[in-house]
Design an enzyme around this catalytic site. Structure first.
Site: not given
Ligand code: BGC
Length: 759
Positions: A232
């Site tokens: 993530d």
């Molecule tokens: C989120 C993810 C997301 C990623 C990219 C993170 O803060 O938890 O679900 O895909 O950001 O935007």
């Protein structure tokens, strides 16, 4: 590219190039190597639309992305219980990605709804792992059909937003397996997502990003995952151990800092180059899978996709209450549309999934030209404050109409990525509006816009309740079609709606103490808890009404008894007994009648959605395998079925079981028992061979019950049940105390060793 070709290519890369390949080139791209012709690949959020950002990248949905189409969020798509429909939605998303050159869309998000408070529940599917996994699998299938990858997320046990980057989810082995891993397992095994996104949090103390047991032992070795794991955004904690644990791609770019750590570790012999090579191979395998299957003819037809979003929305709206068949409404009647969300629906949640919708259709947009419908705003949603003027206008219009429809729900400020709700209530100004309108208008219907359950203090005062969830940019059309009967509602709740927050099983422990979050309710999440406690809920898991009626008959099992190696076929007939065509979600629950482990009363193990014309009957079939009857055994570290009777229950919801049949399942696996001096006689008696070995000791008679009839006071104090219990729960070492010296410690220990020595 074949494996050999990939390996040859990797052989030409320098150590630095390989290390760089393991982190993003920027916010949304993998690294490229120009001199070797290795292309970059773009990834974008997901999950319910394309959030492709170019400039001013961020991962919280703050800056604008390209104009795109917002589909219903996960809370709603799960409610459709329609795999084919969600696969179709996936195909559309895949096509959009092809047209925009996006190689992986970041979703689906399948984390279990442990508490109604999780700020991200709107993106997630269910409190039930089978539903989550099946619906995620459907989306993955659709997207990947178009040769675009998915990233099932957030792996693992990321069930709250509060302190999401540092908290540790403390979950026991069985609960992890049966609930939290299971939400991912079926989708990974059956639908093979190209990538998996690890979560921010720790699992039992170890960050997901460096959790070898989760990322490698379970994901790759047990489930045969063959794509790559990405972090993530910002979840990498300690780059070299993370790589070793099975985290191939760090996102976003670390600006080269972590790449350097990898290079140094290899040079200093702390990391085998083969581990790095393997990670690069896994990443490039996907990069080329996309690159070599580019569809140059793909177009992002926003208007066409808006129509698909509307079709999906129709099946995500759950009819929760319909007293006196108040719905569907008559198109010619005078009706008051009330509430801000009638003209400005809340149709998506905040954060990284936020779509820059190319257009939005509200319910009001669809009816404003009819002439018989009035509109009153009723409340503002920027602040939870009663606006007396708006309220008075709404009440007046409600009074003057034949029916009132209130478009209410949770404002953006109440639920979003990044934080959890602190309560389950709707804004007070909305509750008050509903109460005041219902007081003057007996035909009041509430349409809810929310990503997670809310308390409904007004539920008994209104005739209709429609849960529209967060229905995407085309939600207005779908709402109107349902309200006026053009579409027959067919969605069911993929989660329980408790009366109040305090009823929820995680209530006492959510959101933990500091960074420590104990999942003390264990496997008793959602209906697994409410059923066991025989607790009333506002609306149960699997519940949803229709404008027609369905009858169930002729439940058949392929056989009365099976072994845990066999499959069981189950069939049931469903008939549409009403006047309108409709779809029904047929639900199959399995219940273990007697068990030595503490298990839920019943668990969902199958569902099928069928479409039926009036009078039509269809036979629905299910195939159940060992897993449908099993629990996770922590001695075997495997799924296990205890021999005995199981009930196959067919329901319209978890609380409306209409047919039931029984099957006997025989286990082919013996759970090894380790005997000690503390093992009770009752436990030895479960094993006939062990009992035989113990016979010489038994002959000593000290364990025998009965004998001389007790008389007088003794007979009152010593019942046969008590004697039997005393014996059953006496540990083997009791022989030393009660045999009057006839048994020695050496003899007893010898017997225990002999019992354990058996195979
Ligand atoms: C989120 C993810 C997301 C990623 C990219 C993170 O803060 O938890 O679900 O895909 O950001 O935007």
């Amino acid at each position: 590219m074949t494996k050999d070709q990939l390996q040859e290519l990797i052989g030409k890369m320098t150590l630095e190039e390989k290390a760089a390949m393991c982190s993003g080139a920027d916010f949304w791209h993998t690294e490229s190597v120009e001199r070797l012709g290795i292309p970059a690949m773009m990834v974008s959020d997901g999950p319910h639309g394309l959030r492709k950002q170019d400039q001013k990248a961020d991962h919280l949905g703050v800056n604008d992305s390209i104009k795109a189409v917002c589909f219903p969020a996960g809370c709603g798509t799960a409610a459709s219980f329609n795999r084919e429909l969600i696969t179709k939605m996936g195909e559309v998303l895949g096509e959009e990605c092809q047209a925009e050159g996006v190689g992986v869309i970041l979703g689906p998000a399948v984390n279990i709804k442990r508490s109604p408070l999780c700020g991200r529940n709107f993106e997630y599917y269910s409190e039930d792992p089978y539903v989550a996994s099946e619906m995620a699998g459907a989306l993955i299938e659709g997207v990947q059909k178009k040769n675009v990858g998915t990233s099932i997320k957030h792996f693992l046990a990321n069930n709250q937003e509060h302190r999401r980057m540092s908290s540790s989810s403390e979950v026991d082995e069985r609960t992890l397996r049966e609930i939290y891993l299971a939400a991912f397992e079926g989708a990974v095994r059956k639908k093979k997502p190209w990538t998996v996104m690890c979560s921010y949090n720790r699992i039992n103390g170890t960050y997901a990003a460096e959790n070898k047991e989760v990322l490698t032992d379970i994901l790759r070795e047990e489930w045969d995952f063959d794509g790559f794991v990405m972090s993530d955004w910002g979840a990498v904690n300690n780059r070299v151990p993370d790589l070793y644990a099975g985290l191939e791609l760090e996102m976003p770019s670390s600006g080269g800092i972590n790449d350097k750590l990898i290079v140094e570790a290899v040079k200093e012999g702390r990391l085998e180059e083969a581990v790095l090579d393997r990670a690069v191979e896994r990443i490039l395998n996907i990069v080329y899978r996309f690159e070599e299957n580019r569809d140059k003819t793909a177009v992002f037809d926003r208007d066409k996709d808006h129509e698909t979003a509307r079709k999906v929305a129709e099946e995500t709206i759950v009819l929760l209450k319909n007293e006196g068949d108040i719905l569907p409404l008559d198109k010619k009647e005078k009706i008051a549309f009330i509430g801000k969300y009638a003209s400005k629906p809340r149709y998506q949640g905040g954060g990284s999934s936020h779509i820059n919708s190319h257009k939005v259709t509200s319910a009001w947009d669809c009816v404003k030209d009819w002439g018989n419908i009035t509109l009153a705003e009723g409340f503002r949603d920027e602040k939870d404050e009663i606006d007396e003027a708006l309220m008075a206008e709404a009440v007046e219009q409600a009074k003057a109409a034949g029916a009132a429809v209130i478009f209410a729900g949770l404002p953006d400020a109440f639920e979003s990525e990044g934080f959890d709700r602190s309560h389950m209530r709707m804004p007070e100004c909305q509750n008050e509006l509903i109460a005041r309108v219902a007081a003057v208008q007996p035909n009041t219907i509430v349409v809810l816009h929310n990503g997670s359950p809310v308390e409904m203090p007004w539920a008994d005062q209104v005739k209709g309740i429609v849960e529209a969830y967060l229905g995407g940019q085309a939600v207005g059309g779908a709402q109107v079609d349902i309200l006026f009967g053009k579409v027959n509602p067919s969605a069911k709740l993929p989660e329980s709606f408790p009366y109040k927050l305090e009823d929820n099983p995680s209530y006492l422990y959510y959101v933990g103490e500091g960074d420590r979050v104990e999942y003390r309710e264990g496997v008793f999440v959602g209906y697994r808890y409410y059923d066991k406690k025989k607790m009333d809920v506002r609306f149960p898991f699997g519940f949803g009404l229709s404008y027609t009626t369905f009858d169930y008959s002729d439940l058949k099992l392929s056989t009365e008894s099976i072994s845990d190696q066999d499959n069981l076929s189950v069939s049931v007939d469903v008939t549409n007994t009403g006047k309108m065509a409709g779809k029904e979600v047929v639900q199959l629950y399995v219940s273990d009648v007697e068990s030595t482990v503490i298990r839920p009363v019943q668990e969902l193990k199958g569902f099928e959605k069928v479409e039926l014309a009036p009078g039509e009957t269809k036979t629905v079939t299910f195939t159940l395998d060992k897993r449908a009857f099993a629990y996770w055994n922590t001695t075997l570290h495997d799924w296990h079925v205890e021999s005995g009777e199981f009930l196959i229950r067919i329901g319209k919801s978890s609380r409306d079981i209409v047919l039931e049949a029984s099957v006997n399942v025989t286990s082919t696996v013996r759970v090894p028992v380790r005997y000690t001096l503390d093992t009770t006689f009752g436990d030895v008696m479960k094993d006939p061979e062990a009992m035989e070995m113990m016979a010489p000791f038994m002959k000593l008679g000290i364990l025998e019950t009965g004998g001389e009839e007790e008389t007088g006071a003794a007979s009152e104090a010593i019942s046969s049940q008590m004697q039997e219990a005393m014996m059953r729960y006496m540990p083997l070492r009791g022989l030393l105390s009660f045999s009057g010296g006839a048994v020695t410690m050496e003899q007893l220990q010898g017997m225990v060793d002999a019992l354990n020595a058996r195979r």
